[in-house]
Enzyme design. Structure first.
Site, PDB file in Angstrom:
ATOM      1  N   LYS A  75     -20.744   1.446  -6.784  1.00  0.00           N
ATOM      2  CA  LYS A  75     -20.359   1.921  -8.109  1.00  0.00           C
ATOM      3  C   LYS A  75     -21.597   2.194  -8.954  1.00  0.00           C
ATOM      4  O   LYS A  75     -22.330   1.265  -9.321  1.00  0.00           O
ATOM      5  CB  LYS A  75     -19.468   0.889  -8.806  1.00  0.00           C
ATOM      6  CG  LYS A  75     -18.110   0.705  -8.144  1.00  0.00           C
ATOM      7  CD  LYS A  75     -17.265  -0.279  -8.934  1.00  0.00           C
ATOM      8  CE  LYS A  75     -15.862  -0.411  -8.348  1.00  0.00           C
ATOM      9  NZ  LYS A  75     -15.041  -1.386  -9.108  1.00  0.00           N
TER      10      LYS A  75
ATOM     11  N   ASN B  48     -15.647 -21.684  -1.613  1.00  0.00           N
ATOM     12  CA  ASN B  48     -16.765 -22.531  -1.208  1.00  0.00           C
ATOM     13  C   ASN B  48     -17.067 -23.667  -2.171  1.00  0.00           C
ATOM     14  O   ASN B  48     -17.562 -24.714  -1.766  1.00  0.00           O
ATOM     15  CB  ASN B  48     -18.023 -21.667  -1.049  1.00  0.00           C
ATOM     16  CG  ASN B  48     -17.814 -20.542  -0.075  1.00  0.00           C
ATOM     17  OD1 ASN B  48     -17.520 -20.779   1.088  1.00  0.00           O
ATOM     18  ND2 ASN B  48     -17.937 -19.304  -0.537  1.00  0.00           N
TER      19      ASN B  48
ATOM     20  N   THR C  96     -21.542  -5.357  -3.996  1.00  0.00           N
ATOM     21  CA  THR C  96     -20.864  -5.046  -2.729  1.00  0.00           C
ATOM     22  C   THR C  96     -19.964  -3.821  -2.843  1.00  0.00           C
ATOM     23  O   THR C  96     -19.153  -3.576  -1.950  1.00  0.00           O
ATOM     24  CB  THR C  96     -20.025  -6.258  -2.259  1.00  0.00           C
ATOM     25  OG1 THR C  96     -19.092  -6.611  -3.284  1.00  0.00           O
ATOM     26  CG2 THR C  96     -20.918  -7.443  -1.944  1.00  0.00           C
TER      27      THR C  96
ATOM     28  N   GLY D 262     -19.091  -6.522 -12.886  1.00  0.00           N
ATOM     29  CA  GLY D 262     -18.592  -5.937 -14.118  1.00  0.00           C
ATOM     30  C   GLY D 262     -19.635  -5.994 -15.213  1.00  0.00           C
ATOM     31  O   GLY D 262     -20.784  -6.412 -14.993  1.00  0.00           O
TER      32      GLY D 262
ATOM     33  N   SER E 278     -22.090 -16.087  -9.339  1.00  0.00           N
ATOM     34  CA  SER E 278     -21.229 -17.078 -10.001  1.00  0.00           C
ATOM     35  C   SER E 278     -20.270 -17.758  -9.038  1.00  0.00           C
ATOM     36  O   SER E 278     -19.553 -18.676  -9.421  1.00  0.00           O
ATOM     37  CB  SER E 278     -20.457 -16.427 -11.147  1.00  0.00           C
ATOM     38  OG  SER E 278     -19.699 -15.327 -10.690  1.00  0.00           O
ATOM     39  N   GLY E 279     -20.234 -17.336  -7.767  1.00  0.00           N
ATOM     40  CA  GLY E 279     -19.569 -18.096  -6.732  1.00  0.00           C
ATOM     41  C   GLY E 279     -18.114 -17.755  -6.492  1.00  0.00           C
ATOM     42  O   GLY E 279     -17.513 -16.923  -7.167  1.00  0.00           O
ATOM     43  N   GLU E 280     -17.564 -18.430  -5.476  1.00  0.00           N
ATOM     44  CA  GLU E 280     -16.151 -18.281  -5.113  1.00  0.00           C
ATOM     45  C   GLU E 280     -15.528 -19.665  -4.981  1.00  0.00           C
ATOM     46  O   GLU E 280     -16.141 -20.590  -4.443  1.00  0.00           O
ATOM     47  CB  GLU E 280     -15.976 -17.542  -3.778  1.00  0.00           C
ATOM     48  CG  GLU E 280     -16.593 -16.171  -3.728  1.00  0.00           C
ATOM     49  CD  GLU E 280     -17.900 -16.185  -2.958  1.00  0.00           C
ATOM     50  OE1 GLU E 280     -18.265 -17.237  -2.375  1.00  0.00           O
ATOM     51  OE2 GLU E 280     -18.567 -15.139  -2.954  1.00  0.00           O
TER      52      GLU E 280
ATOM     53  N   ASP F 133     -23.999 -17.558   2.034  1.00  0.00           N
ATOM     54  CA  ASP F 133     -24.112 -18.995   1.793  1.00  0.00           C
ATOM     55  C   ASP F 133     -22.704 -19.538   1.553  1.00  0.00           C
ATOM     56  O   ASP F 133     -22.245 -19.637   0.414  1.00  0.00           O
ATOM     57  CB  ASP F 133     -25.017 -19.242   0.580  1.00  0.00           C
ATOM     58  CG  ASP F 133     -25.320 -20.718   0.361  1.00  0.00           C
ATOM     59  OD1 ASP F 133     -24.656 -21.567   0.992  1.00  0.00           O
ATOM     60  OD2 ASP F 133     -26.202 -21.026  -0.462  1.00  0.00           O
ATOM     61  N   HIS F 134     -22.015 -19.896   2.629  1.00  0.00           N
ATOM     62  CA  HIS F 134     -20.608 -20.294   2.568  1.00  0.00           C
ATOM     63  C   HIS F 134     -20.405 -21.720   3.071  1.00  0.00           C
ATOM     64  O   HIS F 134     -21.196 -22.241   3.850  1.00  0.00           O
ATOM     65  CB  HIS F 134     -19.753 -19.355   3.426  1.00  0.00           C
ATOM     66  CG  HIS F 134     -19.215 -18.181   2.690  1.00  0.00           C
ATOM     67  ND1 HIS F 134     -17.864 -17.893   2.641  1.00  0.00           N
ATOM     68  CD2 HIS F 134     -19.837 -17.228   1.955  1.00  0.00           C
ATOM     69  CE1 HIS F 134     -17.679 -16.802   1.912  1.00  0.00           C
ATOM     70  NE2 HIS F 134     -18.860 -16.373   1.495  1.00  0.00           N
TER      71      HIS F 134
END
Length: 323
Positions: A194, A110, A191, A174, A105-107, A37-38
Site C-alpha cells: 500500500k 503470541n 506486509t 494504518g 505492537s504484536g499479536e 518472532d512467534h
C-alpha cells in the site's frame, strides 16, 4: 535496485532446519533475511515455533554476509523492552553489524501466553512508543532508570554494546502506526503493498528511510501441490491485521478461515514454478515504493528446492524486472 530477501519463518520449520535454510539462502544470493518472532504457529498445519533469538544467534555464526532482522518482535508483553535491548545488542555483536531490530505492537496469538491480557490497540501503540524509548536509551550506554505509564526500568545497563546500535524498524498497518514509525523508526515494515502507508510514513518523518515489505509465495513444480500447501498453511494471511492481531490461538485461525477457498488463496499467493507469476506478485511492492521485499516460501519441507530454483531462475527474473 530493489533488494530481495529470504524469510526464516519459524512457524513452519525447526531451529536446525531454519539455520540450514538460511545458509543456503545466502549461497543462493538473497540480499537480506528476516525472521518471525512467534510463540505459536498461525495454524496447526505449520507445526513449529522455536525461540527465534536462539535461531538468530546460530544463524549469525553460520553465515557471513546476509543481513538478519526480526520481522517482528513485540517488545511490550511477552518481552520487557529492557530485555529486548539486550538481545538486540548481543545479536548485533554476534552478526558483526548485520542485525536490524524489527518491532511491532504484536499479536494476541503470541503475547497472551504470559497471562497479562491483551490491551486495546491504542494502548498497544502507547506501549510500543515507550518501549522504543527504553531500547534507544539502553543502546546509548550508561545506566537507565525509567518509570513510565507502562514500564519500569531500575538501573539497567547493557554491558556488551556494539559500536553501532542495530537500526530499529517499526511495523505499520494504518495512520497511527505510520506516525509512530516515521517519528521513532530507522525504517518501516509492512506486509501489504500500500503506497498510502509509505506516504504516511514519509509525512511523519520517514522520508529517505528504508522500507521493507513481505509477501508469501509457494514454489513447487506441481502447481496443484503448491496450491494445496498454500491453502493448508497460509490461508490465514488474507485476514488483515485488525483480525490477525486479535485472535488468540491457532484454533481461532482455523475457525476464522474455514470458508477460505483455494481460489481465494490463488488470487493472492503465486503458486507453481512460473517466474512471471512471482514477478507479477512482487511488482506492486516495488511500485508502491518498497526498497526491500522479503519473500516467504510456504512449507518448511519445500525450502531447499525453492532455494535452488530461486538461485537459478527467480532471483535473476526479479532483478531483471525490478532493477
Amino acid at each position: 535496485m530493489v533488494k530481495i530477501g529470504y524469510t526464516m519463518m519459524t512457524e513452519q520449520a525447526g531451529p536446525r532446519d531454519l539455520v540450514n535454510h538460511l545458509v543456503r539462502a545466502e549461497e543462493a544470493g538473497f540480499d537480506f533475511s528476516v525472521a518471525s518472532d512467534h510463540y505459536f504457529p498461525w495454524l496447526r498445519s505449520q507445526g513449529h515455533s522455536p525461540y527465534v533469538w536462539s535461531v538468530l544467534g546460530a544463524a549469525a555464526q553460520a553465515t557471513r554476509r546476509i543481513p538478519l532482522m526480526t520481522y517482528v518482535t513485540c517488545p511490550t508483553v511477552r518481552y520487557h523492552p529492557a530485555v529486548v535491548a539486550q538481545k538486540a545488542a548481543t545479536m548485533q555483536l554476534l552478526s558483526e553489524g548485520r542485525f536490524r531490530l524489527g518491532l511491532g505492537s504484536g499479536e494476541n496469538l503470541n503475547e497472551h501466553v504470559v497471562g497479562g491480557g491483551w490491551p486495546a490497540v491504542d494502548v498497544r501503540h502507547e506501549m510500543l512508543e515507550e518501549a522504543v524509548e527504553i531500547i534507544r536509551a539502553l543502546f546509548g550506554g550508561g545506566h537507565v532508570n525509567h518509570h513510565g505509564t507502562h514500564f519500569d526500568v531500575e538501573s539497567a545497563r547493557l554491558w556488551d554494546l556494539p559500536d553501532e546500535p542495530p537500526p530499529i524498524g517499526v511495523a505499520v498497518s494504518g495512520e497511527q502506526s505510520c506516525e509512530l514509525a516515521g517519528r521513532l523508526g530507522d525504517l518501516v515494515i509492512a506486509t501489504e503493498p500500500k503506497a498510502d502507508l509509505l506516504e504516511a510514513f514519509d509525512r511523519h518523518g520517514g522520508e529517505g528511510k528504508p522500507r521493507v515489505g513481505q509477501l508469501p509465495v509457494c514454489h513447487d513444480p506441481d502447481p496443484h501441490a503448491a496450491l494445496e500447501r498454500a491453502h493448508s498453511q497460509f490461508r490465514w494471511f488474507g485476514g488483515g491485521w485488525k483480525v490477525n492481531s486479535e485472535l488468540p490461538h491457532p484454533d481461532s485461525f482455523e475457525a476464522a478461515t474455514q470458508f477460505v477457498t483455494k481460489d481465494d488463496v490463488a488470487e493472492s499467493i503465486p503458486c507453481g514454478d512460473d517466474p512471471d507469476a512471482f514477478v507479477k506478485a512482487v511488482r506492486p511492492y516495488a511500485e508502491a515504493g518498497f526498497t526491500e521485499i522479503a519473500l516467504v516460501q510456504i512449507g518448511g519441507e519445500a525450502q531447499l528446492p525453492y532455494l535452488d530454483w530461486a538461485e537459478s531462475t527467480l532471483l535473476p527474473a526479479l532483478r531483471d524486472a525490478l532493477g
